[in-house]
Write an enzyme that holds these catalytic residues in place. Structure first.
Site, PDB file in Angstrom:
ATOM      1  N   GLU A 160     -35.296  -9.650 -17.190  1.00 25.70           N
ATOM      2  CA  GLU A 160     -36.434  -9.694 -16.192  1.00 25.70           C
ATOM      3  C   GLU A 160     -36.283 -11.093 -15.560  1.00 25.70           C
ATOM      4  O   GLU A 160     -36.339 -12.171 -16.178  1.00 25.70           O
ATOM      5  CB  GLU A 160     -37.662  -9.248 -16.465  1.00 25.70           C
ATOM      6  CG  GLU A 160     -38.644  -9.308 -15.462  1.00 25.70           C
ATOM      7  CD  GLU A 160     -39.942  -9.231 -16.139  1.00 25.70           C
ATOM      8  OE1 GLU A 160     -41.175  -9.693 -15.727  1.00 25.70           O
ATOM      9  OE2 GLU A 160     -40.144  -8.049 -16.975  1.00 25.70           O
ATOM     10  N   GLU A 165     -45.176 -16.146 -10.286  1.00 27.56           N
ATOM     11  CA  GLU A 165     -46.046 -15.105 -10.575  1.00 27.56           C
ATOM     12  C   GLU A 165     -47.344 -16.169 -10.561  1.00 27.56           C
ATOM     13  O   GLU A 165     -47.286 -17.608 -10.717  1.00 27.56           O
ATOM     14  CB  GLU A 165     -46.216 -14.724 -12.004  1.00 27.56           C
ATOM     15  CG  GLU A 165     -45.115 -13.645 -12.221  1.00 27.56           C
ATOM     16  CD  GLU A 165     -45.248 -13.097 -13.334  1.00 27.56           C
ATOM     17  OE1 GLU A 165     -45.686 -12.031 -13.710  1.00 27.56           O
ATOM     18  OE2 GLU A 165     -44.400 -13.871 -14.389  1.00 27.56           O
TER      19      GLU A 165
END
Length: 908
Positions: A160, A165
């Site tokens: 991933e 974020e």
């Protein structure tokens, strides 16, 4: 002004204007350094979405399903109404509103999640997203990537990439992360804006440059994080996938705002809704050729860190070294070589006072490694015996878990396997000895795990010494077992180890000339023998693997895929440790790839160092080989058994899983029993499982379930048959019983009626983790299982009283009456979710033993603000369009000047 001057001035003005137009399309914040490590001319735009239309371009994007967004405790429902185009930006909006999903579940927040899966995917490249972030407690925006097919397995093995974020309560800080490995690990970088600024104030360009073996993170072209040292390994393989796996396959892009979750926490009274992430554009660039970055490897990683002159494998065990050139615990003097971490809500402060490491614990948290002091790499040699010692005292008497074991590459195995030690409130010497029964580890860890207790503790004089070398072992007596798939050939898929040739050898003699090739692309993972001169005989060019066992009297079967440049023969041979041929066959290959099968009986003595040879010399035509699989054909199984390989002739047909925080190793012992060596029971019974899918269950039929089992400690063992919910999230139970195990092997037998609808592919399994009643001992122990049987029986022939007391038929319960905790929480067995369904950033930065904490990461969203976007935007057709337009304009202008110049001459 004369004619020549006019032309040159006009040309200069146009060229300068062209340059200004190009520069105007690059967004940067003035206070950030422009230090992109790659020349921008190397990258070529291959795809973009500028969001110039009135609607979202569904040729690029899809809406993800609502259930595909709550893997980390999030509390939103994703809808198709929360994303739209406004003022040239894509808006993702989180709202506080009541949403009822198809299953009747009510959610109090809605949000949006868009994905390019199946529409736009890339392997390597530069991804840029210009966006403005939301803010607020419990708001968690993310720009991230997941693989489509999950070539290497389910998350996190498949990888991933989190481009960005943000936690809404920390609006000045972003995180860039990669997740990988099994067990789960991560590499994370963080960037913080200057004081007083937030990512909600303006649009920023969040980007990665992804090349083979390295990923770099940028904010407005400012490099702030690089990752180039990851791994990934599947439980069914013998070795890690060849670097740079898993980041060498197609990934798709995801944009979303989560609400709540383990990392950001849930919204509170300070959170303002709605919150928006506004995206100006998404652009993807690629190169014609990429540099290949090798995985960093130190001398210590190749040879192991040597012990000190006094034999101590622990450096700075007396806490008196403070060398600025040596890494230690940040901010702690005299902590060279040591590492500290916190997890599970723990909190502590460290200080070295007079050569003593004092750990002042405010809260021990809720996990054993919540407060962890460790040193790595420690070089442990297989078969050697070691003595660990240290001095310690505690504020009040307390347990301390000292673990000398592996890192995540080896599933956190506890080599020393010591029970917690009781530390008293005065200085005491502690020691223990252990033998390294596992393969040599060059980077083991010496851990002091102080979690789950608030009593402070102090350490001094930490030592680890080798007190005995390994005993000499006859290589012929070493047995290399099969993989969990039952395959005795390691790396039969040519995608593991150095150059994807782990466990294989390729050789030519002096008469031959040939090279090997294995492609790096996912669809090129096969062995190619490129033969210039095949030599004088069939053995002149060989692909071989040795070290496996061929058992006397057993039928063996070899299968492999192969083809050749043109039709030709190759020879497949098996030899024993004395190089004597046990079996050989000639195989005729064609240009079409086919599967070939070789069956043979091992008539000679059992040999633990047998060799497989693909002899491909004596011919100049290239040969291609893949998917090599050698198995022992099964012994006679129990008639009518719906379970495959219930007698454990290896672990073929079974899946053995340990989901964090559960830890266990599975194999088959000399008695032919499945053995689960459990070092951590985890927090739920499903954390450790032995199971298989594909059990055919017929409605209204009666079944018998039986198995033999024992344990080195008294404990319960749950056995279940249920719907396999890996695809549809439905774990309806058909049969559920608990056996009480002792150290004596017992046979457990149950009967039940299948009251649910017929199921052709049910899941049968044993749950070996912590039971719901807390009766499973937390200490390390082994569980043994054998002779597993599930068969349909004649209900009328069933004799009364054949069931064990208390083993009532679970299928007779009303739906929903199961005891809380008996189902797999959230129906999400870790690793069973479809690749790409996990929320990114599943751990707080810096946590140790990844995967043992709640999956967490924060995303935030801000109230909608004016875009503040530049009117100059790069069109989808790339910057070269401007060049063509300007050349045309230049030609037109030159023509006009010449026309008027000529006309003037005519008039004169």
């Amino acid at each position: 002004m004369n004619f020549k001057k006019m032309v040159f001035v006009l040309l200069a003005v146009i060229l300068i204007s062209s340059n200004f137009t190009f520069i105007g399309n690059v967004s940067a914040v003035d206070n950030l350094e422009q230090d992109s490590s790659q020349d921008s001319q190397d990258w070529e735009l291959v795809w973009s979405d500028e969001f110039d239309g009135n609607e979202i371009n569904m040729e690029n994007w899809s809406y993800d399903v609502p259930t595909n967004g709550r893997w980390n405790g999030e509390i939103q429902s994703y809808t198709e109404n929360n994303a739209f185009i406004e003022d040239g930006s894509l808006i993702l909006e989180a709202r506080e509103e009541e949403i009822e999903e198809e299953d009747g579940q009510i959610y109090n927040y809605s949000s949006a999640k868009l994905i390019t899966r199946g529409k736009q995917e890339w392997t390597y490249g530069k991804v840029e997203v210009k966006a403005k972030m939301p803010t607020g407690q419990g708001i968690w925006p993310a720009i991230w990537m997941m693989p489509d097919e999950g070539f290497y397995g389910t998350w996190p093995v498949s990888g991933e990439i989190d481009i960005m974020e943000l936690l809404g309560h920390e609006p000045d800080e972003i995180h860039g992360t990669v997740h990988y490995g099994k067990p789960h690990q991560q590499i994370q970088g963080t960037y913080r804006l200057p004081e007083g600024q937030t990512f909600a104030d303006d649009y920023y360009v969040y980007s990665i440059e992804w090349e083979p073996g390295e990923i770099r993170w940028y904010i407005d072209d400012h490099l702030y994080h690089t990752a180039n040292d990851w791994f990934t390994k599947h439980d069914e393989n013998a070795d890690a996938y060849t670097y740079p796996a898993p980041f060498d396959q197609d990934f798709f892009l995801i944009l979303n705002i989560s609400v709540g979750g383990g990392w950001p926490g849930n919204p509170d009274e300070t959170t303002v809704f709605p919150q928006q992430m506004a995206v100006d554009y998404v652009r993807v660039y690629e190169k014609d050729e990429y540099p290949v970055h090798e995985k960093p490897e130190s001398t210590e990683e190749r040879e192991g860190r040597a012990p000190l002159a006094d034999g101590n494998y622990v450096y700075n065990g007396s806490f008196d070294s403070d060398d600025p050139e040596i890494e230690g615990i940040e901010g702690i003097q005299y902590s060279d070589y040591w590492t500290y971490s916190q997890a599970g809500g723990a909190s502590a402060n460290l200080a070295v006072n007079d050569g003593v490491m004092d750990v002042q614990i405010d809260s021990g948290g809720n996990v054993e490694h919540g407060v962890q002091l460790l040193q790595a790499p420690i070089h442990l040699i297989e078969g050697a015996r070691y003595k660990a010692s240290f001095k310690a005292k505690a504020e009040t008497e307390r347990p301390l878990k000292v673990k000398i074991g592996a890192d995540g590459d080896r599933s956190w195995v506890d080599y020393a396997d010591q029970d917690p030690i009781t530390i008293i409130d005065s200085w005491e010497d502690y020691q223990f000895e252990f033998t390294m029964d596992h393969a040599t580890d060059l980077k083991a860890r010496y851990e002091f795990n102080m979690g789950q207790n608030d009593s402070s503790i102090s350490f001094d004089d930490v030592r680890l010494e080798k007190i005995a070398d390994p005993e000499a072992v006859d290589p012929s007596e070493t047995v290399r077992g099969p993989l969990p798939t039952g395959n005795y050939i390691y790396n039969g898929t040519f995608d593991q180890g150095t150059d994807r040739m782990g466990y294989w050898e390729f050789n030519t003699d002096e008469t031959a000339d040939a090279t090997k090739y294995i492609g790096s692309a996912v669809n090129e993972r096969r062995f190619d023998a490129l033969i210039t001169n095949g030599g004088n005989n069939v053995n002149s060019v060989q692909l071989t693997q040795s070290g496996f066992s061929l058992e006397n009297g057993r039928e063996h079967q070899l299968t492999f895929d192969a083809s050749s440049e043109t039709e030709r023969d190759i020879q497949v041979a098996f030899t024993n440790s004395n190089s004597e041929v046990v079996h050989e066959e000639t195989i005729k290959l064609t240009p079409t790839t086919d599967e070939y099968t070789v069956d043979f009986n091992m008539n000679g003595l059992t040999d633990n160092n047998s060799e497989l040879q693909f002899n491909i010399g004596g011919n100049e035509n290239d040969v291609y080989i893949d998917n090599v699989f050698l198995k022992k054909l099964p012994l006679e199984q129990m008639e009518g058994n719906l379970v495959k390989n219930g007698i454990f002739d290896g672990l073929a047909n079974w899946r053995a899983e340990a989901f964090n925080p559960g830890k266990a190793n599975f194999d088959v012992n000399e008695e032919g029993q499945a053995k689960a060596a459990i070092s951590d029971i985890g927090t739920a019974d499903w954390n450790i499982q032995l199971f298989q899918n594909g059990i055919e269950m017929e409605q209204d039929a009666t079944y018998e379930v039986s198995f033999d089992a024992k344990s080195t400690v008294d404990r319960p063992l749950r056995v279940q048959i249920q719907h396999n919910g890996e695809e549809d999230d439905n774990w309806t139970g058909y049969f559920d019983q608990t056996a009480s195990l002792t150290d004596s092997l017992e046979t457990f037998t149950y009967t039940f009626e299948m009251t649910e609808l017929s199921d052709p592919g049910a899941k049968f399994g044993f749950a070996l983790g912590k039971d719901a009643d807390g009766l499973t001992p937390g200490e390390g122990h082994d569980v043994f299982i054998d002779n597993v049987l599930v068969k349909k029986i004649d209900a009328e022939a069933e004799e009364p009283g054949t069931e064990e007391p208390g083993t009532e038929e679970p299928g007779t319960e009303e739906p929903g009456t199961e005891e809380p905790g008996t189902e797999e929480p959230g129906t999400e067995e870790p690793g069973t979710e479809e690749p790409g369904t996990e929320e990114p950033g599943t751990e707080e930065p810096g946590t140790e033993e990844p995967g043992t904490e709640d999956k967490e990461e924060g995303k935030t969203e801000d109230a909608k603000e004016s875009s503040g976007k530049s009117s100059d935007k790069l069109p989808n057709t790339a910057t070269s369009v401007y060049n063509y337009l300007l050349i045309g304009l230049l030609a037109l202008a030159t023509g006009i000047v010449i026309y008027f110049r000529t006309r003037r001459k005519v008039i004169e």
